[in-house]
Write a protein that holds these residues in place. Structure first.
Motif, PDB file in Angstrom:
ATOM      1  N   MET A   1      38.696  47.527  38.511  1.00  0.00           N
ATOM      2  CA  MET A   1      39.657  46.440  38.665  1.00  0.00           C
ATOM      3  C   MET A   1      40.205  46.277  39.843  1.00  0.00           C
ATOM      4  N   HIS A  10      41.784  37.264  45.531  1.00  0.00           N
ATOM      5  CA  HIS A  10      40.533  36.620  44.596  1.00  0.00           C
ATOM      6  C   HIS A  10      41.156  35.166  44.045  1.00  0.00           C
ATOM      7  N   TYR A  68      34.085  43.618  45.197  1.00  0.00           N
ATOM      8  CA  TYR A  68      33.621  43.263  43.899  1.00  0.00           C
ATOM      9  C   TYR A  68      32.593  44.331  43.219  1.00  0.00           C
ATOM     10  N   PHE A  72      34.299  45.671  39.726  1.00  0.00           N
ATOM     11  CA  PHE A  72      33.657  44.993  38.440  1.00  0.00           C
ATOM     12  C   PHE A  72      32.440  45.454  38.100  1.00  0.00           C
ATOM     13  N   PHE A  75      31.844  45.482  34.240  1.00  0.00           N
ATOM     14  CA  PHE A  75      31.335  44.318  33.604  1.00  0.00           C
ATOM     15  C   PHE A  75      29.925  43.814  34.266  1.00  0.00           C
ATOM     16  N   ARG A  76      29.518  44.298  35.145  1.00  0.00           N
ATOM     17  CA  ARG A  76      28.029  43.998  35.735  1.00  0.00           C
ATOM     18  C   ARG A  76      26.789  44.768  35.001  1.00  0.00           C
ATOM     19  N   ASP A 148      39.135  42.552  30.564  1.00  0.00           N
ATOM     20  CA  ASP A 148      39.630  41.936  31.327  1.00  0.00           C
ATOM     21  C   ASP A 148      40.785  41.169  30.745  1.00  0.00           C
ATOM     22  N   HIS A 191      35.891  32.563  37.965  1.00  0.00           N
ATOM     23  CA  HIS A 191      36.257  34.005  37.702  1.00  0.00           C
ATOM     24  C   HIS A 191      35.162  34.961  36.928  1.00  0.00           C
ATOM     25  N   ARG A 194      32.620  35.549  39.188  1.00  0.00           N
ATOM     26  CA  ARG A 194      32.880  36.603  40.076  1.00  0.00           C
ATOM     27  C   ARG A 194      32.894  38.007  39.519  1.00  0.00           C
ATOM     28  N   LEU A 195      33.412  38.054  38.337  1.00  0.00           N
ATOM     29  CA  LEU A 195      33.530  39.275  37.568  1.00  0.00           C
ATOM     30  C   LEU A 195      32.000  39.870  37.415  1.00  0.00           C
ATOM     31  N   THR A 196      30.993  38.855  37.146  1.00  0.00           N
ATOM     32  CA  THR A 196      29.807  39.486  36.674  1.00  0.00           C
ATOM     33  C   THR A 196      28.636  39.270  37.764  1.00  0.00           C
TER      34      THR A 196
END
Length: 202
Positions: A1, A10, A68, A72, A75-76, A148, A191, A194-196
């Protein structure tokens, strides 16, 4: 994070021009923490001050592009998050965009004309549909929100805007000068992208 400094920078990708208080409202950070991050960011030229507000600079975007992938990574690499995003993009996101168009315009004699909001039943039906879509969104995005908590904060802010719209404050459906359903939804969508690491659908 993201750490508090990175998160502050961000957040300026979600709201293009904002004060420390406005950024804190988005993230839930203490205002003093955001102010300290902005002071550092201005010194490092990742943000630019503009009459009490701030905006991200190309250096800020480069900073985020660098952090990122690691910040992240969970998440990805998550199939559950990927599935949730697929459902979000093809389902509830398209529904909100359609309902926003229906709120701003209406069909009269086969033509689309601006909605003058003179028909309370028409408006109430759209707000009711929005409420049902927002309820579904919380379920669709649960795998992302479990990783998140900021996602739940976005959904809470959307819910607060919806409550005000239900009370007759029509600006809170799609107004750009307030934290309307549409405004906060756009922030949440950016958001999530950008996370993914995804691109905004055309």
């Amino acid at each position: 994070m993201l750490d508090p400094y990175q998160l502050t920078v961000h957040t300026l990708t979600l709201r293009q021009l904002a004060s420390a208080e406005q950024l804190a409202e988005i993230t839930g950070q203490p205002v003093a923490e955001v102010e300290a991050a902005l002071e550092r960011a201005a010194g490092e030229k990742t943000v630019m001050a503009a009459r009490g507000n701030f905006m991200i600079t190309p250096a800020g975007r480069a900073l985020l592009d660098g952090v990122y992938p690691e910040a992240f990574a969970e998440f990805r690499s998550s199939p559950a998050v990927s599935d949730a995003m697929d459902s979000f993009e093809t389902g509830v996101n398209k529904q909100v965009l359609t309902l926003t168009t229906d709120w701003q315009t209406k069909e009269v004699g086969g033509d689309r004309v601006p909605n003058d909001h003179g028909d309370p039943d028409y408006d109430a039906a759209i707000v009711d549909k929005l409420g049902r879509v927002v309820d579904r969104t919380a379920k669709v995005l649960r795998p992302v929100a479990d990783l998140d908590p900021l996602v739940d904060r976005f959904l809470d802010r959307i819910g607060a805007a919806l409550t005000r719209a239900e009370g007759g404050e029509t600006d809170y459906v799609s107004g750009v000068r307030v934290d309307s359903v549409h405004t906060v939804w756009f922030q949440m969508h950016e958001h999530l992208l950008r996370l993914t690491g995804r691109e905004r659908p055309e």
